[in-house]
Design an enzyme around this catalytic site. Structure first.
Site, PDB file in Angstrom:
ATOM      1  N   LYS A   1      39.562  32.276  40.446  1.00 22.48           N
ATOM      2  CA  LYS A   1      39.014  30.926  40.497  1.00 22.48           C
ATOM      3  C   LYS A   1      38.966  30.369  41.922  1.00 22.48           C
ATOM      4  O   LYS A   1      37.951  29.863  42.362  1.00 22.48           O
ATOM      5  CB  LYS A   1      39.861  30.026  39.601  1.00 22.48           C
ATOM      6  CG  LYS A   1      39.434  28.579  39.575  1.00 22.48           C
ATOM      7  CD  LYS A   1      38.216  28.403  38.724  1.00 22.48           C
ATOM      8  CE  LYS A   1      37.714  26.977  38.709  1.00 22.48           C
ATOM      9  NZ  LYS A   1      36.278  26.926  38.428  1.00 22.48           N
TER      10      LYS A   1
ATOM     11  N   CYS B   1      46.624  34.283  43.191  1.00 23.38           N
ATOM     12  CA  CYS B   1      47.430  34.585  42.014  1.00 23.38           C
ATOM     13  C   CYS B   1      47.999  33.272  41.481  1.00 23.38           C
ATOM     14  O   CYS B   1      47.890  32.237  42.123  1.00 23.38           O
ATOM     15  CB  CYS B   1      48.591  35.505  42.384  1.00 23.38           C
ATOM     16  SG  CYS B   1      48.052  36.998  43.238  1.00 23.38           S
TER      17      CYS B   1
ATOM     18  N   ARG C   1      43.496  32.002  37.810  1.00 21.74           N
ATOM     19  CA  ARG C   1      43.779  32.307  39.213  1.00 21.74           C
ATOM     20  C   ARG C   1      43.826  33.803  39.491  1.00 21.74           C
ATOM     21  O   ARG C   1      43.903  34.236  40.645  1.00 21.74           O
ATOM     22  CB  ARG C   1      45.118  31.681  39.624  1.00 21.74           C
ATOM     23  CG  ARG C   1      45.163  30.179  39.451  1.00 21.74           C
ATOM     24  CD  ARG C   1      46.513  29.632  39.833  1.00 21.74           C
ATOM     25  NE  ARG C   1      46.761  29.780  41.242  1.00 21.74           N
ATOM     26  CZ  ARG C   1      46.406  28.903  42.173  1.00 21.74           C
ATOM     27  NH1 ARG C   1      45.776  27.805  41.834  1.00 21.74           N
ATOM     28  NH2 ARG C   1      46.679  29.125  43.439  1.00 21.74           N
TER      29      ARG C   1
ATOM     30  N   HIS D   1       7.153  36.790  51.877  1.00 21.45           N
ATOM     31  CA  HIS D   1       7.450  37.303  53.217  1.00 21.45           C
ATOM     32  C   HIS D   1       8.308  38.562  53.141  1.00 21.45           C
ATOM     33  O   HIS D   1       9.065  38.852  54.062  1.00 21.45           O
ATOM     34  CB  HIS D   1       8.129  36.218  54.060  1.00 21.45           C
ATOM     35  CG  HIS D   1       7.222  35.053  54.315  1.00 21.45           C
ATOM     36  ND1 HIS D   1       6.207  35.076  55.241  1.00 21.45           N
ATOM     37  CD2 HIS D   1       7.138  33.841  53.706  1.00 21.45           C
ATOM     38  CE1 HIS D   1       5.549  33.932  55.215  1.00 21.45           C
ATOM     39  NE2 HIS D   1       6.090  33.161  54.277  1.00 21.45           N
TER      40      HIS D   1
ATOM     41  N   GLU E   1      27.314  35.981  38.511  1.00 16.89           N
ATOM     42  CA  GLU E   1      28.777  35.926  38.489  1.00 16.89           C
ATOM     43  C   GLU E   1      29.345  36.313  37.122  1.00 16.89           C
ATOM     44  O   GLU E   1      30.347  37.013  37.037  1.00 16.89           O
ATOM     45  CB  GLU E   1      29.189  34.490  38.844  1.00 16.89           C
ATOM     46  CG  GLU E   1      30.651  34.226  38.931  1.00 16.89           C
ATOM     47  CD  GLU E   1      30.953  32.769  39.337  1.00 16.89           C
ATOM     48  OE1 GLU E   1      30.051  31.913  39.231  1.00 16.89           O
ATOM     49  OE2 GLU E   1      32.087  32.495  39.741  1.00 16.89           O
TER      50      GLU E   1
ATOM     51  N   TRP F   1      45.743  38.533  41.127  1.00 19.85           N
ATOM     52  CA  TRP F   1      44.411  38.941  41.570  1.00 19.85           C
ATOM     53  C   TRP F   1      44.664  39.831  42.783  1.00 19.85           C
ATOM     54  O   TRP F   1      45.097  39.366  43.836  1.00 19.85           O
ATOM     55  CB  TRP F   1      43.561  37.725  41.947  1.00 19.85           C
ATOM     56  CG  TRP F   1      42.161  38.078  42.315  1.00 19.85           C
ATOM     57  CD1 TRP F   1      41.148  38.423  41.468  1.00 19.85           C
ATOM     58  CD2 TRP F   1      41.594  38.125  43.632  1.00 19.85           C
ATOM     59  NE1 TRP F   1      39.996  38.685  42.166  1.00 19.85           N
ATOM     60  CE2 TRP F   1      40.244  38.505  43.509  1.00 19.85           C
ATOM     61  CE3 TRP F   1      42.099  37.888  44.908  1.00 19.85           C
ATOM     62  CZ2 TRP F   1      39.393  38.649  44.591  1.00 19.85           C
ATOM     63  CZ3 TRP F   1      41.248  38.031  46.000  1.00 19.85           C
ATOM     64  CH2 TRP F   1      39.915  38.408  45.828  1.00 19.85           C
TER      65      TRP F   1
ATOM     66  N   GLU G   1      22.112  28.018  42.894  1.00 19.94           N
ATOM     67  CA  GLU G   1      23.263  27.836  42.013  1.00 19.94           C
ATOM     68  C   GLU G   1      23.050  28.562  40.670  1.00 19.94           C
ATOM     69  O   GLU G   1      23.956  29.227  40.160  1.00 19.94           O
ATOM     70  CB  GLU G   1      23.517  26.338  41.790  1.00 19.94           C
ATOM     71  CG  GLU G   1      24.558  25.986  40.756  1.00 19.94           C
ATOM     72  CD  GLU G   1      25.938  26.613  40.973  1.00 19.94           C
ATOM     73  OE1 GLU G   1      26.162  27.225  42.031  1.00 19.94           O
ATOM     74  OE2 GLU G   1      26.765  26.540  40.055  1.00 19.94           O
TER      75      GLU G   1
ATOM     76  N   LYS H   1      25.428  31.551  39.299  1.00 18.17           N
ATOM     77  CA  LYS H   1      26.119  31.434  38.010  1.00 18.17           C
ATOM     78  C   LYS H   1      25.797  32.641  37.139  1.00 18.17           C
ATOM     79  O   LYS H   1      26.661  33.235  36.529  1.00 18.17           O
ATOM     80  CB  LYS H   1      25.652  30.146  37.321  1.00 18.17           C
ATOM     81  CG  LYS H   1      26.644  29.505  36.431  1.00 18.17           C
ATOM     82  CD  LYS H   1      27.586  28.539  37.110  1.00 18.17           C
ATOM     83  CE  LYS H   1      28.210  29.059  38.351  1.00 18.17           C
ATOM     84  NZ  LYS H   1      28.854  28.055  39.175  1.00 18.17           N
TER      85      LYS H   1
ATOM     86  N   ASN I   1      52.239  34.332  45.673  1.00 10.97           N
ATOM     87  CA  ASN I   1      50.799  34.048  45.731  1.00 10.97           C
ATOM     88  C   ASN I   1      50.444  33.830  47.194  1.00 10.97           C
ATOM     89  O   ASN I   1      51.039  32.982  47.849  1.00 10.97           O
ATOM     90  CB  ASN I   1      50.487  32.783  44.921  1.00 10.97           C
ATOM     91  CG  ASN I   1      49.079  32.267  45.172  1.00 10.97           C
ATOM     92  OD1 ASN I   1      48.156  33.056  45.382  1.00 10.97           O
ATOM     93  ND2 ASN I   1      48.905  30.957  45.157  1.00 10.97           N
ATOM     94  N   GLY I   2      49.495  34.599  47.695  1.00 14.96           N
ATOM     95  CA  GLY I   2      49.089  34.452  49.096  1.00 14.96           C
ATOM     96  C   GLY I   2      48.947  35.814  49.741  1.00 14.96           C
ATOM     97  O   GLY I   2      48.856  36.837  49.050  1.00 14.96           O
TER      98      GLY I   2
HETATM   99  O1  M6R Z   1      37.475  25.720  44.888  1.00 16.72           O
HETATM  100  P1  M6R Z   1      36.199  25.746  45.675  1.00 16.72           P
HETATM  101  O2  M6R Z   1      35.199  24.778  45.169  1.00 16.72           O
HETATM  102  O3  M6R Z   1      36.427  25.579  47.149  1.00 16.72           O
HETATM  103  O4  M6R Z   1      35.626  27.193  45.465  1.00 16.72           O
HETATM  104  C1  M6R Z   1      34.473  27.619  46.132  1.00 16.72           C
HETATM  105  C2  M6R Z   1      33.885  28.847  45.486  1.00 16.72           C
HETATM  106  O5  M6R Z   1      34.796  29.913  45.538  1.00 16.72           O
HETATM  107  C3  M6R Z   1      33.496  28.603  44.025  1.00 16.72           C
HETATM  108  O6  M6R Z   1      32.628  27.525  43.910  1.00 16.72           O
HETATM  109  C4  M6R Z   1      32.823  29.861  43.427  1.00 16.72           C
HETATM  110  O7  M6R Z   1      31.626  30.115  44.062  1.00 16.72           O
HETATM  111  C5  M6R Z   1      32.650  29.660  41.916  1.00 16.72           C
HETATM  112  N1  M6R Z   1      33.406  30.646  41.198  1.00 16.72           N
HETATM  113  C6  M6R Z   1      31.263  29.802  41.450  1.00 16.72           C
HETATM  114  O8  M6R Z   1      31.142  29.564  40.086  1.00 16.72           O
END
Ligand code: M6R
Length: 622
Positions: A617, A2, A27, A503, A487, A75, A480, A484, A99-100
């Site tokens: 994030k 959060c 966040r 396979h 996501e 969140w 990646e 992306k 937050n936590g």
């Molecule tokens: O802040 P970080 O780089 O440690 O975060 C790691 C992942 O949570 C982050 O890269 C996540 O996979 C991204 N939202 C992908 O776009």
């Protein structure tokens, strides 16, 4: 995860809090709320939904008028997103934002219930408000906070208002970030600097277990025993423009466009006299010579950046590199020790599993190196050495420019590693570094030709499932690209090493299923093309991402995205010939194309790419 904010000063508090929350919405964005002292009485407004819903509610109900308050963007972890579960939470005389995660909230709830407290939400956070109230009998806020945090297990950053102390904000933290902004006669607390960057660049960091008390007279910091401590005032090197959309429809698109510039900036910070030099952070040639094994530990996109780093380090320096998912590494009792280098890659520097992996590696005697974008973060501060990547604030949930600078830093590290271990001469290190300086131009070229990515997006907008395949660096890119895309578009997507599909997974291929084939690596191109043909023969629609000059047999490829990165073999080429890049460095422009495809597909599907559902994030929980 959060976001929390707090303010005291001469401005309209509700406006400042909402402004700050807007910067922290990355966040968490399933609910929001603020609490402000209005004529010495705390007035709370909160609602489920994005910040826009909160703004509408404030417009409808009238915003609280005052100069001191706290705010939150959520969140959800405990309890669904709802008005009741939104923060701030109050009980008796205390109002908090959190937050936590409070891990022992169930037992604390039982204890407090026995003491006569009742609860209205399903959150772990409400327990903290009650516990603070429980310890507040002497009406001493500092003591109440000190007693409360002794009972809490887990992670927290807390902003706290006591109803008897109008125009005063308290805050404390453990494990979750909290920064104190120091303006001219106005003060802020926030989970991240962009929340107050508009008002001040000066800040102080709160360490674990420290408490800050802020009123109109200024800021006082206390340690866990309540002893006042002095803090170093630091100045942020981020500009407010970096934390704003600046005319772009989304942060993600803006951040994609920033990539050429941030790659150059990061490189400039790592290169001296034409070659990477890490001696300033203690990563000397002597040290690199002594490393037996390397682990790259990270999550999500950062982990996929680590895969690119692995291929580069192994190829050039001939050191074994293992890439590990942080949430696995921390529990797998890894064989790691003092001859090993553990590299933690993270944009935020506050990812819970990566932090735990860092602690584990340190406890086993390994040397730790952080590759982190947020320099005041837990990982940056906790590792033995830190490469600070210079992407600036990354606001969009989908990581783009942070990945780009992570791989830039890992390439630079690979070059130095190889040189230190006698695998390449100084001239070759210099040539490779010059090649890396070509990357911004190649990335810019992809951005300038983004209509090609837009066209591919238009072909994907209605598909239900798709695949990415590639070999070597192209496999790392496929992972990646696929992450992306899924996501931010919610399209089911899987990435495979091109040779692995047959396979088992090839049984899923049927007419019209798109297979995005990343085919930039010439040493494995023929093999990748065979795999492409295998899926084509089963009806797949092939989208090839490759060098512009790459030719395929007629009928194999349905859509070709040719990257303008030179067609000549890289051996002996001069770095001065524009965009020409060694194959090893092609991931830099290629990933930009994959990001743009994901972005435009998301937009065409009517999704907000900056705030995809269910995500936040940084992942500060396990
Ligand atoms: O802040 P970080 O780089 O440690 O975060 C790691 C992942 O949570 C982050 O890269 C996540 O996979 C991204 N939202 C992908 O776009």
């Amino acid at each position: 995860m959060c976001g929390i904010v707090g303010y005291i000063g001469g401005r309209d508090c509700a406006d400042v809090l909402m402004d700050g929350l807007e910067k922290l919405e990355y966040r968490g964005y399933d609910s929001a709320g603020i609490a402000v002292f209005e004529k010495n009485i705390i007035r709370t407004v909160k609602t489920r939904g994005k910040l826009k819903c909160m703004a509408d509610k404030l417009a409808a109900e009238g915003k609280p008028e005052g100069f001191c308050g706290i705010g939150h963007t959520r969140w959800a972890t405990h309890g669904e997103p709802s008005d009741i579960n939104s923060h701030p939470h109050s009980n008796g005389r205390v109002t908090i934002v959190h937050n936590g995660i409070i891990e022992n909230y169930a037992e604390l709830k039982e204890f407090l219930t026995e003491k006569g407290y009742s609860f209205v939400s399903q959150t772990d956070s409400e327990i903290v408000a009650c516990l603070l109230d429980f310890y507040y009998d002497e009406r001493e806020p500092l003591r109440a906070i000190m007693e409360t945090v002794k009972e809490l297990r887990g992670s927290y950053a807390l902003g706290i208002l006591f109803k008897d102390f109008p125009d005063r904000v308290y805050a404390t933290r453990k494990g979750s970030p909290l920064i104190v902004g120091l303006g001219e006669s106005e003060y802020f607390i926030a989970s991240d600097i962009p929340a107050f960057l508009k008002y001040t660049k000066n800040y102080a960091l709160l360490d674990d277990d420290e408490i800050v008390a802020i009123d109109n007279g200024g800021v006082r910091f206390f340690d866990v025993h309540g002893i006042e401590v002095k803090k170093r005032v630091q100045t942020a090197d981020w500009d407010i423009e970096q934390a704003q959309k600046c005319g772009y429809p989304h942060y993600m698109l803006k951040e994609i466009h920033e990539q050429p510039e941030v790659v150059k900036k990061t490189l400039d910070s790592l290169v001296r006299d034409g070659v990477p030099d890490f001696s300033g952070i203690g990563l000397t040639d002597d040290f690199l010579r002594g490393v037996k094994r390397v682990f790259v530990v990270a999550c999500g996109t950062a982990m996929y950046a680590g895969m690119v780093g692995r291929y580069a380090v192994e190829k050039l320096a001939r050191v074994p590199v293992a890439v590990e998912i942080a949430s696995e590494f921390r529990y797998m009792d890894p064989i790691v020790g003092e001859d090993d280098l553990v590299i933690l890659v993270s944009q935020s520097g506050e990812t819970a599993d990566t932090i735990a992996s860092l602690e584990l590696a340190k406890s086993r005697g390994a040397k730790t190196l952080a590759v982190v974008n947020v320099k005041y973060s837990a990982i940056a501060r906790g590792a033995d050495m830190c490469i600070h990547t210079l992407a600036g604030p990354e606001i969009a949930v989908a990581s783009t420019k942070a990945y780009m600078v992570q791989i830039t830093a890992l390439y630079a590290l690979a070059f130095r590693f190889a040189y230190a271990r006698g695998k390449i001469p100084a001239d070759e290190m210099k040539r490779l570094t010059a090649q890396l300086y070509n990357a911004p131009k190649a990335i810019r070229d992809v951005i300038d030709n983004k209509d090609e990515c837009q066209f591919i997006a238009s072909q994907l907008v209605n598909v239900e499932t798709l695949f990415f395949i590639g070999r070597g660096f192209d496999y790392a890119l496929s992972l990646e690209g696929s992450l992306k895309l899924k996501e931010i578009t919610y399209i089911h997507s899987e990435a495979y090493a091109a040779g692995e599909l047959k396979h088992g997974t090839i049984s899923l291929i049927e007419r019209g299923i798109p297979v995005i084939t990343v085919a930039t690596q010439r040493d494995v191109l023929a093999k990748t093309v065979s795999n492409m043909e295998e899926v084509k023969a089963r009806g797949a629609t092939i989208i090839a991402v490759c060098r512009k000059g790459t030719e395929f047999a007629e009928g194999t490829v349905d859509i070709k995205l040719g990257l303008n990165i030179g067609d000549e073999p890289s051996v002996g080429c001069e770095p001065s010939i524009g965009c020409e890049l060694d194959d090893m460095l092609i991931p830099l422009p290629t990933v930009c194309a994959l990001q743009l495809i994901a972005y435009y597909t998301s937009v065409l599907r009517g999704i907000d790419p900056d705030k995809p559902r269910n995500l936040a994030k940084s992942v500060t929980t396990e």
